[in-house]
Design a protein around this motif. Sequence first.
Motif, PDB file in Angstrom:
ATOM      1  N   UNK A  57       1.025  -1.277  -0.191  1.00 44.98           N
ATOM      2  CA  UNK A  57      -0.137  -0.172  -0.011  1.00 44.98           C
ATOM      3  C   UNK A  57       0.770   1.197   0.101  1.00 44.98           C
ATOM      4  N   UNK A  58       2.280   1.438   0.543  1.00 45.76           N
ATOM      5  CA  UNK A  58       3.093   2.466   0.133  1.00 45.76           C
ATOM      6  C   UNK A  58       4.213   2.120  -0.529  1.00 45.76           C
ATOM      7  N   UNK A  59       5.116   1.261  -0.047  1.00 45.75           N
ATOM      8  CA  UNK A  59       6.552   1.228  -0.590  1.00 45.75           C
ATOM      9  C   UNK A  59       6.419   0.894  -2.236  1.00 45.75           C
ATOM     10  N   UNK A  60       5.550   0.184  -2.725  1.00 48.41           N
ATOM     11  CA  UNK A  60       5.398  -0.189  -4.123  1.00 48.41           C
ATOM     12  C   UNK A  60       4.861   0.927  -4.871  1.00 48.41           C
ATOM     13  N   UNK A  61       3.689   1.453  -4.505  1.00 49.46           N
ATOM     14  CA  UNK A  61       3.045   2.622  -5.287  1.00 49.46           C
ATOM     15  C   UNK A  61       4.242   3.895  -5.181  1.00 49.46           C
ATOM     16  N   UNK A  62       4.911   4.120  -4.238  1.00 50.75           N
ATOM     17  CA  UNK A  62       5.793   5.193  -4.216  1.00 50.75           C
ATOM     18  C   UNK A  62       7.551   4.620  -4.865  1.00 50.75           C
ATOM     19  N   UNK A  63       7.544   3.694  -5.294  1.00 43.21           N
ATOM     20  CA  UNK A  63       8.488   2.782  -5.736  1.00 43.21           C
ATOM     21  C   UNK A  63       8.900   3.396  -7.352  1.00 43.21           C
TER      22      UNK A  63
END
Length: 213
Positions: free
Chosen positions: A96-102
């Motif tokens: 929910x956070x690290x992949x979307x902002x990767x």
Amino acid sequence: MKNTPRCRDALMELLAKGTPHRQDGYTLVAVDGVDGSGKTTFAADFARALEGQGHSVVVIHADDFLNLREVRHRRGRDSPEGFWRDSYDYESLVRDVLIPFGPHGDGLFRRASSDHVLDVKVDLQLTAAPRGTTCIVEGMFLHRQELAGYWDHSLFLKVPFAQTAQRMAIRDGTAPDPTHPSMRRYFQGQLMYFAAASPWRQATVVVDNSDSA
């Protein structure tokens, strides 16, 4: 130089200038430290400094991705290993956070997976962050093996355990001595993290946050 709020502002400005920024994508920044090291306040000040330089910023609190108590305490309520291994829902934090902002992310993220006060899972709607956004994640254990490779930039807040225990005592009413039996879960759990990850060696920047000014 005597510590003053102006010194704090100058430090934040310096740190902001040294933070990489992807204008055509997203930037992930970790603010790591033990419980009571001042991560939440530091992350807020850091975000304001980045915004002052014209950046869009999202701040995520790792404590909004805690496992429910039945998972956090499955090794025992006082277990240091349970604190180190079972506190966080890393699957949700990554998804929910690290992949979307990767580097290949689309900026569609969720701010939380659980409400630790009510001890329930939450299913928040996706929020869209514009390209060029910097996402700051503040929390404990952020340089552990499962997460270390996601960060474009990371900070570790260095504060002695004796001092963090004093801060926790004021905040939470816990024992002010880190060696007190009631603090064993937290103190020993953090030592397990240190032994496994040496976060001060992995971090881009180590900040002595003993004096918040």
